[in-house]
Write a protein that holds these residues in place. Structure first.
Motif, mmCIF file in Angstrom:
data_model
loop_
_atom_site.group_PDB
_atom_site.id
_atom_site.type_symbol
_atom_site.label_atom_id
_atom_site.label_comp_id
_atom_site.label_asym_id
_atom_site.label_seq_id
_atom_site.Cartn_x
_atom_site.Cartn_y
_atom_site.Cartn_z
ATOM 1 N N ARG A 168 -3.184 -1.743 5.878
ATOM 2 C CA ARG A 168 -2.236 -1.384 4.818
ATOM 3 C C ARG A 168 -1.306 -2.575 4.598
ATOM 4 O O ARG A 168 -0.178 -2.603 5.061
ATOM 5 C CB ARG A 168 -1.501 -0.117 5.203
ATOM 6 N N PHE A 169 -1.845 -3.556 3.882
ATOM 7 C CA PHE A 169 -1.205 -4.852 3.733
ATOM 8 C C PHE A 169 0.221 -4.774 3.191
ATOM 9 O O PHE A 169 1.117 -5.432 3.700
ATOM 10 C CB PHE A 169 -2.032 -5.773 2.841
ATOM 11 N N ARG A 170 0.418 -4.011 2.154
ATOM 12 C CA ARG A 170 1.757 -3.936 1.556
ATOM 13 C C ARG A 170 2.753 -3.316 2.529
ATOM 14 O O ARG A 170 3.886 -3.762 2.640
ATOM 15 C CB ARG A 170 1.737 -3.151 0.253
ATOM 16 N N THR B 192 -1.318 -9.888 4.971
ATOM 17 C CA THR B 192 -2.652 -9.871 4.381
ATOM 18 C C THR B 192 -3.465 -10.973 5.046
ATOM 19 O O THR B 192 -3.016 -12.116 5.092
ATOM 20 C CB THR B 192 -2.587 -10.140 2.855
ATOM 21 N N PRO C 110 -8.717 -4.333 -5.543
ATOM 22 C CA PRO C 110 -7.617 -4.017 -4.623
ATOM 23 C C PRO C 110 -6.963 -2.685 -5.001
ATOM 24 O O PRO C 110 -6.659 -2.453 -6.172
ATOM 25 C CB PRO C 110 -6.633 -5.171 -4.825
ATOM 26 N N ASP D 182 -2.166 0.872 -3.899
ATOM 27 C CA ASP D 182 -1.182 1.010 -2.818
ATOM 28 C C ASP D 182 -1.060 -0.246 -1.954
ATOM 29 O O ASP D 182 -0.303 -0.277 -0.996
ATOM 30 C CB ASP D 182 -1.498 2.226 -1.946
ATOM 31 N N GLY D 183 -1.827 -1.311 -2.283
ATOM 32 C CA GLY D 183 -1.735 -2.554 -1.541
ATOM 33 C C GLY D 183 -2.507 -2.574 -0.240
ATOM 34 O O GLY D 183 -2.323 -3.467 0.575
ATOM 35 N N SER D 184 -3.376 -1.612 -0.040
ATOM 36 C CA SER D 184 -4.207 -1.578 1.173
ATOM 37 C C SER D 184 -5.402 -2.504 1.012
ATOM 38 O O SER D 184 -5.692 -2.990 -0.080
ATOM 39 C CB SER D 184 -4.718 -0.160 1.424
ATOM 40 N N CYS D 185 -6.111 -2.707 2.092
ATOM 41 C CA CYS D 185 -7.332 -3.490 2.062
ATOM 42 C C CYS D 185 -8.346 -2.798 1.145
ATOM 43 O O CYS D 185 -8.517 -1.575 1.221
ATOM 44 C CB CYS D 185 -7.901 -3.604 3.473
ATOM 45 N N ASN E 240 -6.195 -15.365 0.345
ATOM 46 C CA ASN E 240 -5.954 -13.960 0.683
ATOM 47 C C ASN E 240 -7.208 -13.124 0.467
ATOM 48 O O ASN E 240 -7.998 -13.394 -0.414
ATOM 49 C CB ASN E 240 -4.715 -13.399 -0.008
#
Length: 149
Positions: free
Chosen positions: A33-35, A40, A65, A68-71, A128
């Protein structure tokens, strides 16, 4: 060259797995969950090719992507959809639940091997994860860059 690079990256991953460094991935996927975690992974070109090939093998044609900014490889079930093809950073990650990050001196030689593969492929260092794998997907047979030729 990409098949050779993929084989060389997989050799690095196997060498890492053979190291006596204790890790225990519990599958909580916080690291994916990068965000939320503010981190990242950055991939070399060879790592991106391995991940792209795994994603393609899963029947996917593009990397999107999540909002929610997840992988992009994190499945709805909370598991990595390309676990065997996951990048080096995901294997040596910072997840405290899995044992924290590897010390750089434990993996420096492997990082250097990945950087050498990157140089041979014409890469410029880490990119990234979503961007790196999307670009690699285009370079695989059937990808956009391949169709333009």
């Amino acid at each position: 060259m990409s098949d050779e690079a993929i084989a060389a990256v997989r050799e690095v991953y196997a060498a890492l797995a053979a190291r006596p460094v204790s890790r225990n991935c519990t599958g909580v996927s916080q690291c994916c969950r990068f965000r939320l975690n503010g981190r990242t992974p950055f991939l070399t070109k060879g790592e991106a090719l391995v991940a792209a090939r795994a994603w393609r093998a899963a029947g996917r044609k593009e990397v999107v992507p999540p909002a929610d900014g997840s992988c992009p490889f994190l499945g709805k079930n909370g598991l990595c959809q390309i676990y065997d093809g996951r990048p080096f950073g995901c294997r040596t990650h910072f997840c405290e639940a899995a044992g924290g990050p590897y010390a750089r001196n434990e993996v420096r030689d492997l990082i250097q091997r990945l950087e050498e593969i990157d140089r041979r492929l014409g890469g410029n260092g880490g990119v990234n994860l979503p961007v790196a794998v999307a670009e690699a997907m285009e370079s695989l047979p059937g990808g956009k860059k391949q169709r333009r030729r």
